[in-house]
Write a protein that holds these residues in place. Structure first.
Motif, PDB file in Angstrom:
ATOM      1  N   VAL A   1       4.635   3.013 -10.154  1.00 10.43           N
ATOM      2  CA  VAL A   1       4.487   3.912  -9.693  1.00 10.43           C
ATOM      3  C   VAL A   1       3.284   4.908 -10.587  1.00 10.43           C
ATOM      4  O   VAL A   1       3.341   5.409 -10.606  1.00 10.43           O
ATOM      5  CB  VAL A   1       5.998   4.771  -8.707  1.00 10.43           C
TER       6      VAL A   1
ATOM      7  N   GLU B   1       9.112   2.101  -1.721  1.00 11.96           N
ATOM      8  CA  GLU B   1       8.576   1.280  -0.891  1.00 11.96           C
ATOM      9  C   GLU B   1       7.756   0.504  -2.448  1.00 11.96           C
ATOM     10  O   GLU B   1       8.040  -0.855  -2.075  1.00 11.96           O
ATOM     11  CB  GLU B   1       6.388   1.938  -1.380  1.00 11.96           C
ATOM     12  N   HIS B   2       8.398   0.291  -3.820  1.00 11.61           N
ATOM     13  CA  HIS B   2       7.972  -0.619  -4.231  1.00 11.61           C
ATOM     14  C   HIS B   2       9.074  -1.731  -4.524  1.00 11.61           C
ATOM     15  O   HIS B   2       8.634  -2.780  -3.919  1.00 11.61           O
ATOM     16  CB  HIS B   2       7.269   0.537  -6.107  1.00 11.61           C
TER      17      HIS B   2
ATOM     18  N   ASP C   1       0.736  -0.961  -0.354  1.00 12.21           N
ATOM     19  CA  ASP C   1       0.254  -0.257  -0.040  1.00 12.21           C
ATOM     20  C   ASP C   1       0.837   1.227   0.125  1.00 12.21           C
ATOM     21  O   ASP C   1       1.996   1.451   0.501  1.00 12.21           O
ATOM     22  CB  ASP C   1      -0.646   0.348   0.989  1.00 12.21           C
ATOM     23  N   GLY C   2       0.115   2.336  -0.877  1.00  8.23           N
ATOM     24  CA  GLY C   2       1.530   3.840  -0.381  1.00  8.23           C
ATOM     25  C   GLY C   2       1.210   4.423   0.219  1.00  8.23           C
ATOM     26  O   GLY C   2      -0.340   4.138   1.299  1.00  8.23           O
ATOM     27  N   THR C   3       2.000   4.787   0.721  1.00  4.49           N
ATOM     28  CA  THR C   3       2.537   5.662   2.015  1.00  4.49           C
ATOM     29  C   THR C   3       1.882   6.900   1.541  1.00  4.49           C
ATOM     30  O   THR C   3       1.792   7.884  -0.021  1.00  4.49           O
ATOM     31  CB  THR C   3       3.779   5.664   2.597  1.00  4.49           C
TER      32      THR C   3
ATOM     33  N   ASP D   1       1.139  10.583   0.727  1.00  3.81           N
ATOM     34  CA  ASP D   1       3.008  12.083   0.612  1.00  3.81           C
ATOM     35  C   ASP D   1       3.501  12.700   1.875  1.00  3.81           C
ATOM     36  O   ASP D   1       4.423  12.775   2.095  1.00  3.81           O
ATOM     37  CB  ASP D   1       2.004  12.445  -0.344  1.00  3.81           C
TER      38      ASP D   1
ATOM     39  N   TRP E   1       6.078  10.789   4.255  1.00  4.50           N
ATOM     40  CA  TRP E   1       7.244  10.959   3.181  1.00  4.50           C
ATOM     41  C   TRP E   1       7.677  12.794   3.655  1.00  4.50           C
ATOM     42  O   TRP E   1       9.211  13.145   3.500  1.00  4.50           O
ATOM     43  CB  TRP E   1       7.202  10.387   2.272  1.00  4.50           C
TER      44      TRP E   1
ATOM     45  N   GLY F   1       9.582   8.755  -2.319  1.00  2.68           N
ATOM     46  CA  GLY F   1       9.166   7.247  -1.635  1.00  2.68           C
ATOM     47  C   GLY F   1       7.674   6.870  -1.511  1.00  2.68           C
ATOM     48  O   GLY F   1       8.103   5.291  -1.239  1.00  2.68           O
ATOM     49  N   GLN F   2       7.075   6.383  -2.614  1.00  2.00           N
ATOM     50  CA  GLN F   2       6.595   5.599  -3.515  1.00  2.00           C
ATOM     51  C   GLN F   2       7.835   4.561  -4.611  1.00  2.00           C
ATOM     52  O   GLN F   2       7.465   3.280  -4.132  1.00  2.00           O
ATOM     53  CB  GLN F   2       5.847   6.767  -4.342  1.00  2.00           C
TER      54      GLN F   2
ATOM     55  N   PRO G   1       8.038  12.835  -2.465  1.00  2.29           N
ATOM     56  CA  PRO G   1       7.019  11.660  -2.471  1.00  2.29           C
ATOM     57  C   PRO G   1       6.614  10.440  -3.180  1.00  2.29           C
ATOM     58  O   PRO G   1       7.041   9.884  -3.138  1.00  2.29           O
ATOM     59  CB  PRO G   1       5.530  13.185  -1.890  1.00  2.29           C
ATOM     60  N   LEU G   2       7.773  11.140  -4.547  1.00  3.05           N
ATOM     61  CA  LEU G   2       8.275  10.083  -6.085  1.00  3.05           C
ATOM     62  C   LEU G   2       8.605   9.535  -5.575  1.00  3.05           C
ATOM     63  O   LEU G   2       8.666   8.164  -5.818  1.00  3.05           O
ATOM     64  CB  LEU G   2       8.464  10.798  -7.138  1.00  3.05           C
TER      65      LEU G   2
END
Length: 336
Positions: free
Chosen positions: A40, A23-24, A2-4, A6, A9, A19-20, A16-17
């Motif tokens: 993403v 996460e991946h 699941d995305g965090t 923004d 981050w 961070g995504q 924020p990107l």
């Protein structure tokens, strides 16, 4: 994975990107730029930019080969180092804040005293009120009485409490004929605020989160300036004053209901409907028919009809007698 959010981050200082992307990568052994971009939902160029940011912070590793791939490092030590740097930056910012406040106090003198601020102009009072209101996160306590500093030209929507902040207001019945105060009370009630009416309020007062209080220097001349009290002992005393006034004040409902007087017959007595109770309630606080009509959004004639019918039923001739007998009958209580 699941995305965090923004914002989480942003606290770390990461894009924020980025961070995504991180996460991946922690959820797969490795991936190339094309796979990451698709996962993403961004272009390959944007994914490469995010990977460079993460690599600079030692959060991801590049695995060279026929087609370069990327893998996440262990999050706890690598991201922990990023957070440690952020904590150090915040500590330096706090030190700067303290130095700035010391300079402010030296320049401003008694205006920036720890216990009390003195606001001399109306625009200062209005600006400081708005600042304190926006900074409130739990509760605002409000005693409102004339004369008012804010004039009718002020926008009714200029000040509002934040969502989730509980606001309790007591308005002086003598000043509740003012259009601005009525609009303010209606707006606050619509936002979930609690409203009561009382007579002869001792002082104009606003308490913010039980940490600061705003009140005029002179009760009869609010334009003469105001005080912002920070002293814990004084704020506690002002909160106690508010609670005492709140306890004695009359609750008011500004909901719109039917206008016609209806009398409910029980087994042993005839009782008024909720609308009549509201009108008698407000009348007992000393409010005039015109103001009652405005508060309840009915005509003045409707108010007078309810009062007249109540007087007939009670065998009372004057408003004082009606209020007294209604109190004795329990008609001014909270029950419907």
């Amino acid at each position: 994975m699941d995305g965090t959010v923004d914002g989480s981050w942003a606290v770390t200082g990461l894009d924020p990107l980025a961070g995504q992307v991180l996460e991946h990568l922690v959820a797969v052994p490795s991936a190339d730029v094309t796979e990451i971009a698709g996962a993403v939902g961004v272009s390959s160029a944007e994914a490469e930019r995010a990977l460079r940011i993460l690599a600079d912070s030692s959060l991801v590793l590049r695995i060279d080969g026929t087609s370069p791939r990327w893998a996440a490092g262990p999050p706890r030590p690598s991201l922990g180092a990023v957070l440690a740097r952020r904590r150090a930056e915040l500590a330096r910012a706090e030190g700067l804040l303290e130095r700035l406040h010391e300079v402010y106090e030296e320049v401003s003198g008694p205006r920036a005293a720890h216990l009390v601020e003195v606001l001399e102009r109306e625009d200062e009072v209005s600006a400081r009120y708005g600042q304190l209101l926006k900074g409130s996160s739990a509760e605002v306590l409000h005693l409102a009485k004339p004369p008012y500093v804010t004039g009718p030209e002020t926008s009714a929507g200029e000040f509002a409490v934040a969502h989730g902040v509980r606001m309790r207001s007591v308005y002086d019945t003598d000043g509740f004929t003012d259009v601005l105060s009525l609009d303010t009370a209606l707006r606050g009630s619509g936002q979930g605020g609690e409203l009561r009416l009382g007579s002869r309020l001792p002082v104009k007062l606003v308490v913010f989160d039980r940490a600061a209080a705003l009140l005029p220097v002179r009760g009869d001349r609010p334009a003469a300036g105001s005080l912002v009290v920070h002293s814990p002992a004084l704020v506690v005393a002002l909160v106690a004053l508010f609670e005492s006034v709140w306890e004695r004040a009359e609750p008011v409902s500004l909901e719109t209901r039917h206008d016609g007087p209806v009398w409910k017959r029980g087994l042993t007595a005839v009782e008024p409907d909720r609308r009549t109770r509201e009108i008698l309630h407000l009348m007992a606080t000393g409010m005039k028919d015109e103001t009652i009509a405005r508060v309840l959004k009915v005509s003045r004639r409707t108010v007078q009809k309810h009062v007249s019918d109540a007087g007939t039923l009670l065998g009372a001739r004057t408003r004082f007698q009606i209020a007294l007998l209604a109190q004795e009958r329990g008609w001014l209580s909270e029950r419907a």
